[in-house]
Every structure is written in structure tokens, then in C-alpha cells.
Design a protein around this motif. Structure first.
Motif, PDB file in Angstrom:
ATOM      1  N   ALA A  89       0.812  -1.230   0.000  1.00 29.61           N
ATOM      2  CA  ALA A  89       0.000   0.000   0.000  1.00 29.61           C
ATOM      3  C   ALA A  89       0.842   1.274   0.000  1.00 29.61           C
ATOM      4  O   ALA A  89       0.358   2.324  -0.398  1.00 29.61           O
ATOM      5  N   LYS A  90       2.101   1.204   0.418  1.00 33.41           N
ATOM      6  CA  LYS A  90       2.904   2.426   0.540  1.00 33.41           C
ATOM      7  C   LYS A  90       3.668   2.787  -0.733  1.00 33.41           C
ATOM      8  O   LYS A  90       4.367   3.800  -0.773  1.00 33.41           O
ATOM      9  N   ILE A  91       3.563   1.966  -1.775  1.00 38.00           N
ATOM     10  CA  ILE A  91       4.301   2.252  -3.005  1.00 38.00           C
ATOM     11  C   ILE A  91       3.340   2.209  -4.201  1.00 38.00           C
ATOM     12  O   ILE A  91       2.203   1.757  -4.086  1.00 38.00           O
ATOM     13  N   SER A  92       3.815   2.677  -5.355  1.00 39.89           N
ATOM     14  CA  SER A  92       2.948   2.777  -6.532  1.00 39.89           C
ATOM     15  C   SER A  92       2.745   1.403  -7.175  1.00 39.89           C
ATOM     16  O   SER A  92       3.466   0.438  -6.878  1.00 39.89           O
ATOM     17  N   GLY A  93       1.783   1.351  -8.128  1.00 35.09           N
ATOM     18  CA  GLY A  93       1.507   0.097  -8.827  1.00 35.09           C
ATOM     19  C   GLY A  93       2.707  -0.405  -9.616  1.00 35.09           C
ATOM     20  O   GLY A  93       3.019  -1.595  -9.614  1.00 35.09           O
ATOM     21  N   GLY A  94       3.401   0.507 -10.293  1.00 32.53           N
ATOM     22  CA  GLY A  94       4.580   0.111 -11.057  1.00 32.53           C
ATOM     23  C   GLY A  94       5.695  -0.415 -10.166  1.00 32.53           C
ATOM     24  O   GLY A  94       6.403  -1.365 -10.522  1.00 32.53           O
ATOM     25  N   GLU A  95       5.865   0.195  -8.994  1.00 31.11           N
ATOM     26  CA  GLU A  95       6.890  -0.263  -8.054  1.00 31.11           C
ATOM     27  C   GLU A  95       6.541  -1.639  -7.489  1.00 31.11           C
ATOM     28  O   GLU A  95       7.411  -2.491  -7.317  1.00 31.11           O
ATOM     29  N   ARG A  96       5.249  -1.860  -7.239  1.00 26.41           N
ATOM     30  CA  ARG A  96       4.820  -3.191  -6.766  1.00 26.41           C
ATOM     31  C   ARG A  96       5.135  -4.251  -7.819  1.00 26.41           C
ATOM     32  O   ARG A  96       5.607  -5.338  -7.498  1.00 26.41           O
ATOM     33  N   GLN A  97       4.866  -3.916  -9.080  1.00 30.73           N
ATOM     34  CA  GLN A  97       5.134  -4.888 -10.139  1.00 30.73           C
ATOM     35  C   GLN A  97       6.622  -5.197 -10.239  1.00 30.73           C
ATOM     36  O   GLN A  97       7.004  -6.344 -10.475  1.00 30.73           O
ATOM     37  N   ARG A  98       7.453  -4.178 -10.071  1.00 33.50           N
ATOM     38  CA  ARG A  98       8.896  -4.418 -10.185  1.00 33.50           C
ATOM     39  C   ARG A  98       9.410  -5.278  -9.037  1.00 33.50           C
ATOM     40  O   ARG A  98      10.343  -6.069  -9.211  1.00 33.50           O
ATOM     41  N   ILE A  99       8.799  -5.152  -7.855  1.00 34.20           N
ATOM     42  CA  ILE A  99       9.173  -6.041  -6.750  1.00 34.20           C
ATOM     43  C   ILE A  99       8.761  -7.472  -7.077  1.00 34.20           C
ATOM     44  O   ILE A  99       9.507  -8.430  -6.822  1.00 34.20           O
ATOM     45  N   ALA A 100       7.573  -7.633  -7.673  1.00 35.10           N
ATOM     46  CA  ALA A 100       7.120  -8.973  -8.070  1.00 35.10           C
ATOM     47  C   ALA A 100       8.046  -9.570  -9.129  1.00 35.10           C
ATOM     48  O   ALA A 100       8.342 -10.767  -9.109  1.00 35.10           O
ATOM     49  N   ILE A 101       8.517  -8.736 -10.059  1.00 34.80           N
ATOM     50  CA  ILE A 101       9.441  -9.216 -11.091  1.00 34.80           C
ATOM     51  C   ILE A 101      10.782  -9.595 -10.459  1.00 34.80           C
ATOM     52  O   ILE A 101      11.385 -10.613 -10.819  1.00 34.80           O
ATOM     53  N   ALA A 102      11.240  -8.800  -9.495  1.00 33.35           N
ATOM     54  CA  ALA A 102      12.484  -9.129  -8.776  1.00 33.35           C
ATOM     55  C   ALA A 102      12.343 -10.479  -8.069  1.00 33.35           C
ATOM     56  O   ALA A 102      13.267 -11.293  -8.064  1.00 33.35           O
ATOM     57  N   ARG A 103      11.183 -10.704  -7.479  1.00 29.80           N
ATOM     58  CA  ARG A 103      10.907 -11.991  -6.806  1.00 29.80           C
ATOM     59  C   ARG A 103      11.027 -13.141  -7.811  1.00 29.80           C
ATOM     60  O   ARG A 103      11.590 -14.197  -7.507  1.00 29.80           O
TER      61      ARG A 103
END
Length: 253
Positions: free
Chosen positions: A106-120
């Protein structure tokens, strides 16, 4: 790539691939063997997922990335984040990789969430990659960054990608077009474009929507372009009136 209108069966196909569902008829094969010969865990260990709304936890960013491989080192986590174009924004946060996220990021943007998922997914390093609408909830500019990261992630993997935005499937070797639960077209994008079937229709429709969106963005951001657009809109009926007037006087000319 798997494309088609809403309700065509795209998500059901992904559920079959990952054994969230088993088929009543037919088979899903992995390495030439029926998926049902394997355990649920062994199948899913071979698959990395990037979803439209990635599941992030109220833990640190490092822990969220490490969910792909629980015992990964800090160096491995950072390398995965760099590969996903996430390192710079993570480093800019006050606590960096130790930043604790809100539920579902919730504390970051949608694009940032996606990049964390891609890093995972980079960290998990699975041979099969499943991308379920990975760019549908981000703007066009963010989409370009995410697509670059996904291009790197897909190298050397068997990738299944579901997308409404057809820009996401531009490099697919094979596109399956679904409609009402059936595959109605299959082939590389360049062939489907010439066939003028459902895929070509969807592509043309999206091109028109993108064109209108670009015009709207231009009008919103540039007064000069607003003036140009208004002049064009005002000029078109004037031209029609002039043409009508010419027709009226032509016989007497």
C-alpha cells in the motif's frame, strides 16, 4: 501468449498450467509427462508468477523479494532487484531494502509493486514463467520500464503471458486467441495480423484507443495543441459547407 476478450478462458488456462485446476478431458504436459503425475509442490516449484495485482506482504521489501527464494543472500536480493529495474527506487526510500510495506504494498505505486514482483521472479529463477496481465494496472510510461524488465526475465524460460494490452505480447513466438473457452486462432503475431481475424480486430481497436489517449494527453498538456485541435474541429464543418455551396452554384458557373 494467451489473448482474448474478458471471459474467454485465459485465467482458466493459467490455472490448468499450474495445477490449480486439473482438466476433465485431455492433458497438460510438462517435459512430455502429464502434469497429474507430479505433486502440486513440485509443479509450482518450477513456475514463477507475476500477477496483475502482485501479492505483497506487510514486511520489508527484502523479505517480499526473498519470498521467491527464502534463503537467498542480501547480494542475491539486490541483484534480482537491479535486474527488475527496482534497485534505484528501493535505494531512494529512507530505509532502503528494510522499508516495511503496507499490506499488498500500500505504501508504493503500482509500477513499483510490479517491479518487486518481477524481482521476486528473477530470484526464484524458475524455468517456467507465468505472467498474468503484468502491465494492465500501470500507465504507458511505467509499462515501458516493466516490459524491458520482463524481456530480460523471459530469456531462457518457457513463458506464458496473458495480456489485454497487446504491446505486452509483441515478442511472442506463438499467440493463442481464445473466445468463449475455445482457441479460435493460433500463430505468430505477424501471421495473425494478416489473417484479419479476432487478434487483428483487437489490435486495430487498441491502436485507435491509444491514438485517442495520446491526443487527449496532448490536449491536456499543451495550449498550442488545444488551439490546433479546436481549429481542426471548426474547419471540418466549414469545408463541408463550402463543398455544398460549390455544388449549388456549379451548374450556373
Amino acid at each position: 501468449a494467451i489473448v482474448g476478450p474478458t471471459g474467454a478462458g485465459k485465467s482458466t488456462m493459467l490455472a490448468l498450467l499450474s495445477r490449480f485446476l486439473d482438466p476433465h478431458d485431455g492433458q497438460v504436459l510438462i517435459g512430455g509427462r502429464d502434469l497429474r503425475e507430479f505433486t502440486f509442490q513440485s509443479v509450482r516449484e518450477q513456475i514463477a508468477f507475476v500477477h496483475q495485482q502482485p501479492k505483497l506482504f506487510a514486511r520489508s521489501i527484502a523479505e517480499n523479494i526473498r519470498y521467491g527464494r527464502r534463503w537467498a543472500t542480501d547480494d542475491a536480493v539486490e541483484a534480482a532487484a537491479r535486474a527488475a529495474d527496482a534497485h534505484d527506487f528501493i535505494s531512494s526510500l529512507p530505509h532502503g531494502y528494510a522499508t516495511v510495506l503496507g499490506e499488498d504494498g500500500a505504501k508504493i505505486s503500482g509500477g513499483e509493486r510490479q517491479r518487486i514482483a518481477i524481482a521476486r521472479a528473477f530470484l526464484k529463477n524458475a524455468p517456467i514463467l507465468v505472467l498474468d496481465e503484468p502491465t494492465s494496472s500501470v500507465d504507458v510510461r511505467t509499462e515501458a520500464t516493466i516490459l524491458d524488465a520482463l524481456d530480460r526475465l523471459m530469456v531462457g524460460r518457457t513463458t506464458f503471458i496473458v495480456a489485454h494490452r497487446l504491446s505486452t505480447v509483441r515478442n511472442a513466438d506463438l499467440i493463442l486467441v481464445l473466445e468463449k473457452g475455445r482457441i479460435v486462432e493460433a500463430g505468430p503475431p505477424e501471421v495473425l495480423m494478416v489473417n484479419d481475424g479476432l487478434f487483428a480486430q483487437l489490435h486495430k481497436l487498441q491502436g485507435e484507443v491509444r491514438r485517442r489517449n495520446r491526443l487527449a494527453e496532448t490536449i491536456a498538456g499543451d495550449d498550442t495543441e488545444i488551439d490546433k485541435t479546436i481549429r481542426i474541429l471548426r474547419r471540418e464543418p466549414a469545408i463541408e459547407r463550402d463543398a455544398d455551396r460549390t455544388d449549388d452554384v456549379a451548374p450556373n458557373a
